[in-house]
Design a protein around this motif. Structure first.
Motif, PDB file in Angstrom:
ATOM      1  N   GLY A   1      -3.082  -2.122 -17.993  1.00  0.00           N
ATOM      2  CA  GLY A   1      -3.437  -2.415 -19.375  1.00  0.00           C
ATOM      3  C   GLY A   1      -4.523  -3.459 -19.472  1.00  0.00           C
ATOM      4  N   GLU A   2      -4.958  -3.701 -20.709  1.00  0.00           N
ATOM      5  CA  GLU A   2      -6.080  -4.598 -20.952  1.00  0.00           C
ATOM      6  C   GLU A   2      -5.758  -6.062 -20.705  1.00  0.00           C
ATOM      7  N   SER A   3      -4.490  -6.433 -20.645  1.00  0.00           N
ATOM      8  CA  SER A   3      -4.151  -7.847 -20.490  1.00  0.00           C
ATOM      9  C   SER A   3      -4.184  -8.320 -19.044  1.00  0.00           C
ATOM     10  N   ALA A   4      -4.274  -7.403 -18.103  1.00  0.00           N
ATOM     11  CA  ALA A   4      -4.223  -7.770 -16.690  1.00  0.00           C
ATOM     12  C   ALA A   4      -5.489  -8.500 -16.259  1.00  0.00           C
ATOM     13  N   GLY A   5      -5.324  -9.588 -15.508  1.00  0.00           N
ATOM     14  CA  GLY A   5      -6.466 -10.273 -14.922  1.00  0.00           C
ATOM     15  C   GLY A   5      -7.023  -9.464 -13.769  1.00  0.00           C
ATOM     16  N   ARG A   6      -8.323  -9.376 -13.682  1.00  0.00           N
ATOM     17  CA  ARG A   6      -8.968  -8.640 -12.604  1.00  0.00           C
ATOM     18  C   ARG A   6      -9.019  -9.495 -11.344  1.00  0.00           C
ATOM     19  N   GLY A   7      -8.920  -8.830 -10.198  1.00  0.00           N
ATOM     20  CA  GLY A   7      -8.983  -9.545  -8.927  1.00  0.00           C
ATOM     21  C   GLY A   7     -10.392 -10.000  -8.603  1.00  0.00           C
ATOM     22  N   GLY A   8     -10.486 -11.096  -7.858  1.00  0.00           N
ATOM     23  CA  GLY A   8     -11.790 -11.598  -7.418  1.00  0.00           C
ATOM     24  C   GLY A   8     -12.335 -10.794  -6.253  1.00  0.00           C
ATOM     25  N   GLY A   9     -13.636 -10.752  -6.121  1.00  0.00           N
ATOM     26  CA  GLY A   9     -14.276 -10.052  -5.015  1.00  0.00           C
ATOM     27  C   GLY A   9     -14.093 -10.796  -3.705  1.00  0.00           C
ATOM     28  N   GLY A  10     -14.069 -10.058  -2.613  1.00  0.00           N
ATOM     29  CA  GLY A  10     -13.975 -10.673  -1.291  1.00  0.00           C
ATOM     30  C   GLY A  10     -15.292 -11.303  -0.879  1.00  0.00           C
ATOM     31  N   GLY A  11     -15.215 -12.299  -0.004  1.00  0.00           N
ATOM     32  CA  GLY A  11     -16.416 -12.946   0.514  1.00  0.00           C
ATOM     33  C   GLY A  11     -17.197 -12.017   1.428  1.00  0.00           C
ATOM     34  N   GLY A  12     -18.447 -12.312   1.627  1.00  0.00           N
ATOM     35  CA  GLY A  12     -19.313 -11.480   2.445  1.00  0.00           C
ATOM     36  C   GLY A  12     -19.163 -11.746   3.932  1.00  0.00           C
ATOM     37  N   ALA A  13     -19.959 -11.077   4.723  1.00  0.00           N
ATOM     38  CA  ALA A  13     -19.964 -11.243   6.176  1.00  0.00           C
ATOM     39  C   ALA A  13     -21.390 -11.554   6.626  1.00  0.00           C
ATOM     40  N   LEU A  14     -21.518 -12.516   7.535  1.00  0.00           N
ATOM     41  CA  LEU A  14     -22.835 -12.933   8.005  1.00  0.00           C
ATOM     42  C   LEU A  14     -22.767 -13.225   9.491  1.00  0.00           C
ATOM     43  N   GLN A  15     -23.745 -12.711  10.229  1.00  0.00           N
ATOM     44  CA  GLN A  15     -23.887 -13.021  11.647  1.00  0.00           C
ATOM     45  C   GLN A  15     -25.294 -13.522  11.884  1.00  0.00           C
ATOM     46  N   LEU A  16     -25.411 -14.698  12.500  1.00  0.00           N
ATOM     47  CA  LEU A  16     -26.701 -15.244  12.906  1.00  0.00           C
ATOM     48  C   LEU A  16     -26.659 -15.428  14.416  1.00  0.00           C
ATOM     49  N   SER A  17     -27.625 -14.832  15.110  1.00  0.00           N
ATOM     50  CA  SER A  17     -27.677 -14.915  16.569  1.00  0.00           C
ATOM     51  C   SER A  17     -29.061 -15.390  16.973  1.00  0.00           C
ATOM     52  N   ALA A  18     -29.110 -16.203  18.037  1.00  0.00           N
ATOM     53  CA  ALA A  18     -30.388 -16.734  18.504  1.00  0.00           C
ATOM     54  C   ALA A  18     -30.402 -16.807  20.024  1.00  0.00           C
ATOM     55  N   ARG A  19     -31.598 -16.565  20.594  1.00  0.00           N
ATOM     56  CA  ARG A  19     -31.753 -16.738  22.044  1.00  0.00           C
ATOM     57  C   ARG A  19     -31.784 -18.209  22.414  1.00  0.00           C
ATOM     58  N   GLY A  20     -32.376 -18.990  21.540  1.00  0.00           N
ATOM     59  CA  GLY A  20     -32.475 -20.423  21.783  1.00  0.00           C
ATOM     60  C   GLY A  20     -31.421 -21.168  20.977  1.00  0.00           C
ATOM     61  N   VAL A  21     -31.748 -22.406  20.595  1.00  0.00           N
ATOM     62  CA  VAL A  21     -30.841 -23.237  19.804  1.00  0.00           C
ATOM     63  C   VAL A  21     -30.805 -22.708  18.373  1.00  0.00           C
ATOM     64  N   LEU A  22     -29.615 -22.556  17.828  1.00  0.00           N
ATOM     65  CA  LEU A  22     -29.439 -22.145  16.429  1.00  0.00           C
ATOM     66  C   LEU A  22     -29.037 -23.384  15.639  1.00  0.00           C
ATOM     67  N   THR A  23     -29.873 -23.779  14.679  1.00  0.00           N
ATOM     68  CA  THR A  23     -29.611 -24.962  13.861  1.00  0.00           C
ATOM     69  C   THR A  23     -29.306 -24.540  12.431  1.00  0.00           C
ATOM     70  N   ILE A  24     -28.186 -24.990  11.926  1.00  0.00           N
ATOM     71  CA  ILE A  24     -27.770 -24.708  10.547  1.00  0.00           C
ATOM     72  C   ILE A  24     -27.904 -25.999   9.753  1.00  0.00           C
ATOM     73  N   ASP A  25     -28.751 -25.977   8.732  1.00  0.00           N
ATOM     74  CA  ASP A  25     -28.947 -27.150   7.888  1.00  0.00           C
ATOM     75  C   ASP A  25     -29.080 -26.665   6.449  1.00  0.00           C
ATOM     76  N   GLY A  26     -27.978 -26.265   5.873  1.00  0.00           N
ATOM     77  CA  GLY A  26     -27.954 -25.728   4.512  1.00  0.00           C
ATOM     78  C   GLY A  26     -26.575 -25.179   4.220  1.00  0.00           C
ATOM     79  N   GLN A  27     -26.482 -24.345   3.213  1.00  0.00           N
ATOM     80  CA  GLN A  27     -25.197 -23.809   2.781  1.00  0.00           C
ATOM     81  C   GLN A  27     -25.086 -22.324   3.088  1.00  0.00           C
ATOM     82  N   ILE A  28     -23.939 -21.944   3.666  1.00  0.00           N
ATOM     83  CA  ILE A  28     -23.584 -20.540   3.856  1.00  0.00           C
ATOM     84  C   ILE A  28     -22.305 -20.313   3.068  1.00  0.00           C
ATOM     85  N   ASP A  29     -22.338 -19.386   2.135  1.00  0.00           N
ATOM     86  CA  ASP A  29     -21.189 -19.151   1.259  1.00  0.00           C
ATOM     87  C   ASP A  29     -20.645 -17.742   1.466  1.00  0.00           C
TER      88      ASP A  29
END
Length: 198
Positions: free
Chosen positions: A45-73
C-alpha cells in the motif's frame, strides 16, 4: 610485496513487521566484487516506506603506489519513513529497510597510502521509522551510510492524541559488518525498518 585493502557490507538487520535491511555485498575479500543490496519495502500500500538503495562497488588497482586522498562513498541509502495509511494497507506506516553498504577494494603491487583527508564509507543505511499514529505525521527517513559516526535509524512519527504510540524507530546502520534490526511495537505492528549491513 603487494598490498590490498577491502571493505564489504555485512548482513542487514531484521525488523518484526517492518522490512529487513539489505543483505551483505560479497565476502570480506570482496569475491565477487559487487554492490550492496537494497532494503525491503515496509509493507504493502501507499503508506509503506520504500527501502534504501544499496551502496556501489569500486575497485582501484595500481602497479605502483596507490594514494587515496579524498572521499569514496559506497554507503547504502537510508530507508524511507512510513506514511499515514489506510486500514487496507498491510503493516500500516512501517518503515523501509536501509540499503546495505557496498564494496570498496583498493589494491597495489607496492603500497596503499592514505592522505590526510581520506574518508571511505561502506556502512549500511539506517532503517526508516514508522508512522506512530494515523493522521499524525510520517516516520523519519533513516540516515544514509555516509553519516558519521553511525547512520541512525529514523524516528517514529508523532504520538496519538492522548499520548499512545504504536510505532517504532528504524534500526541504526551497520558499521564494520554489524547491523541492528529495527524496533517493533507489540500493540500495533507498525514497525521501523531494519538497517543495512555495514
Amino acid at each position: 610485496a603487494g598490498a590490498a585493502r577491502s571493505r564489504a557490507g555485512g548482513e542487514g538487520g531484521s525488523a518484526s513487521g517492518g522490512s529487513a535491511g539489505g543483505s551483505e555485498a560479497g565476502g570480506y575479500l570482496l569475491v565477487p566484487l559487487r554492490g550492496g543490496s537494497g532494503g525491503g519495502v515496509g509493507g504493502t500500500g501507499e503508506s509503506a516506506g520504500r527501502g534504501g538503495g544499496g551502496g556501489g562497488a569500486l575497485q582501484l588497482s595500481a602497479r605502483g603506489v596507490l594514494t587515496i586522498d579524498g572521499q569514496i562513498d559506497a554507503g547504502g541509502d537510508g530507508g524511507n519513513g512510513g506514511e499515514d495509511g489506510t486500514f487496507s494497507d498491510t503493516n500500516i506506516g512501517a518503515g523501509g529497510g536501509g540499503g546495505s553498504g557496498g564494496g570498496v577494494l583498493l589494491e597495489s603491487a607496492v603500497e596503499v597510502r592514505f592522505g590526510g583527508s581520506d574518508e571511505i564509507f561502506a556502512s549500511g543505511g539506517g532503517g526508516g521509522g514508522s508512522a506512530s499514529c494515523r493522521e499524525r505525521g510520517f516516520g523519519e527517513n533513516g540516515d544514509d551510510g555516509n553519516t558519521l559516526p553511525v547512520p541512525l535509524g529514523g524516528e517514529q512519527g508523532r504520538a496519538c492524541i492522548g499520548g499512545a504510540e504504536f510505532g517504532s524507530d528504524g534500526g541504526d546502520g551497520g558499521v564494520d559488518g554489524d547491523a541492528e534490526g529495527g524496533g517493533s511495537d507489540d500493540t500495533d505492528g507498525a514497525n521501523g525498518g531494519g538497517a543495512g549491513g555495514g
